[in-house]
Design a protein around this motif. Structure first.
Motif, short mmCIF file in Angstrom:
data_model
loop_
_atom_site.label_atom_id
_atom_site.label_comp_id
_atom_site.label_asym_id
_atom_site.label_seq_id
_atom_site.Cartn_x
_atom_site.Cartn_y
_atom_site.Cartn_z
N ILE A 14 0.84 -1.20 0.00
CA ILE A 14 0.00 0.00 0.00
C ILE A 14 0.88 1.25 0.00
CG2 ILE A 14 -1.63 1.36 1.38
CD1 ILE A 14 -2.83 -1.41 2.26
N GLU A 15 1.93 1.25 0.83
CA GLU A 15 2.83 2.41 0.90
C GLU A 15 3.47 2.69 -0.45
OE1 GLU A 15 5.64 1.49 3.99
OE2 GLU A 15 4.20 1.92 5.58
N ARG A 16 3.76 1.65 -1.21
CA ARG A 16 4.40 1.80 -2.52
C ARG A 16 3.39 1.97 -3.65
NH1 ARG A 16 9.74 -1.28 -3.46
NH2 ARG A 16 10.74 -1.03 -1.45
N ASP A 17 2.10 1.92 -3.30
CA ASP A 17 1.04 1.95 -4.30
C ASP A 17 1.20 0.79 -5.27
OD1 ASP A 17 -1.32 2.98 -5.33
OD2 ASP A 17 -0.29 4.26 -6.77
N TRP A 18 1.53 -0.37 -4.72
CA TRP A 18 1.68 -1.61 -5.47
C TRP A 18 0.50 -2.53 -5.18
CZ3 TRP A 18 7.14 -4.27 -5.45
CH2 TRP A 18 8.05 -3.49 -6.17
N ASN A 19 0.28 -3.46 -6.09
CA ASN A 19 -0.67 -4.54 -5.84
C ASN A 19 0.10 -5.86 -5.93
OD1 ASN A 19 -0.43 -5.15 -8.61
ND2 ASN A 19 -2.15 -3.82 -9.10
N LEU A 20 -0.60 -6.97 -5.78
CA LEU A 20 0.07 -8.27 -5.84
C LEU A 20 0.74 -8.51 -7.18
CD1 LEU A 20 -2.16 -10.84 -3.92
CD2 LEU A 20 0.00 -9.83 -3.23
N SER A 21 0.15 -7.99 -8.23
CA SER A 21 0.75 -8.16 -9.56
C SER A 21 2.12 -7.50 -9.64
CB SER A 21 -0.16 -7.57 -10.64
OG SER A 21 -1.35 -8.29 -10.72
N ASN A 22 2.25 -6.31 -9.07
CA ASN A 22 3.55 -5.64 -9.06
C ASN A 22 4.58 -6.46 -8.31
OD1 ASN A 22 1.54 -2.89 -8.59
ND2 ASN A 22 2.84 -3.00 -10.39
N LEU A 23 4.19 -6.97 -7.15
CA LEU A 23 5.10 -7.79 -6.36
C LEU A 23 5.45 -9.07 -7.10
CD1 LEU A 23 6.68 -8.28 -3.75
CD2 LEU A 23 4.59 -9.22 -2.75
N ALA A 24 4.46 -9.71 -7.68
CA ALA A 24 4.69 -10.95 -8.42
C ALA A 24 5.64 -10.71 -9.59
CB ALA A 24 3.36 -11.52 -8.91
N ASN A 25 5.43 -9.62 -10.31
CA ASN A 25 6.31 -9.29 -11.44
C ASN A 25 7.74 -9.07 -10.98
OD1 ASN A 25 4.28 -9.48 -13.34
ND2 ASN A 25 3.81 -7.29 -13.27
N SER A 26 7.92 -8.42 -9.84
CA SER A 26 9.27 -8.18 -9.35
C SER A 26 9.96 -9.47 -8.91
CB SER A 26 9.26 -7.17 -8.20
OG SER A 26 8.67 -7.72 -7.05
N MET A 54 10.88 -11.17 -0.88
CA MET A 54 9.85 -10.15 -0.66
C MET A 54 10.29 -9.18 0.43
SD MET A 54 6.25 -12.18 -0.58
CE MET A 54 6.03 -13.60 -1.64
N ILE A 55 10.83 -9.72 1.51
CA ILE A 55 11.30 -8.90 2.62
C ILE A 55 12.36 -7.92 2.14
CG2 ILE A 55 12.63 -9.00 4.78
CD1 ILE A 55 11.03 -11.60 5.43
N GLN A 56 13.27 -8.40 1.29
CA GLN A 56 14.33 -7.53 0.77
C GLN A 56 13.77 -6.48 -0.19
OE1 GLN A 56 17.05 -10.30 -0.97
NE2 GLN A 56 17.98 -10.85 0.99
N ILE A 57 12.92 -6.91 -1.12
CA ILE A 57 12.36 -5.98 -2.10
C ILE A 57 11.55 -4.88 -1.43
CG2 ILE A 57 10.60 -5.79 -3.93
CD1 ILE A 57 11.55 -8.55 -4.93
N LEU A 58 10.77 -5.25 -0.43
CA LEU A 58 9.90 -4.29 0.24
C LEU A 58 10.58 -3.57 1.40
CD1 LEU A 58 6.61 -6.36 0.16
CD2 LEU A 58 7.24 -4.44 -1.32
N ASP A 59 11.85 -3.89 1.62
CA ASP A 59 12.64 -3.23 2.66
C ASP A 59 11.99 -3.34 4.04
OD1 ASP A 59 14.95 -1.88 3.50
OD2 ASP A 59 13.97 0.08 3.34
N ILE A 60 11.63 -4.57 4.39
CA ILE A 60 11.09 -4.84 5.72
C ILE A 60 12.27 -5.13 6.62
CG2 ILE A 60 9.66 -6.40 7.10
CD1 ILE A 60 7.90 -6.77 4.57
#
Length: 65
Positions: A14-26, A54-60
């Motif tokens: 939500i913070e990145r204005d992404w949806n699951l498709s964006n995450l899946a594509n990455s 995912m944790i790395q990409i989203l900087d958790i």
């Protein structure tokens, strides 16, 4: 997947204005597979690798349990 981690991932999306498709594509994965990981339907060794990515990409920085 731990529910609190799934919640953190959804918040980051939500913070990145992404949806699951964006995450899946990455991740070079299907949206359905990412959804299954987030909903705890897939939790094998490969899914665990994807969770770490995912944790790395989203900087958790800290996983809250």
């Amino acid at each position: 997947m731990d529910k609190s981690l799934a919640k953190q991932i959804r918040i980051k999306l939500i913070e990145r204005d992404w949806n699951l498709s964006n995450l899946a594509n990455s991740l070079n994965l299907s949206t359905a597979y990412v959804s299954d990981i987030l909903n705890g339907k897939k939790d094998g060794p490969k899914a665990q690798e994807h969770i770490q990515t995912m944790i790395q990409i989203l900087d958790i920085n800290e996983v809250i349990h």
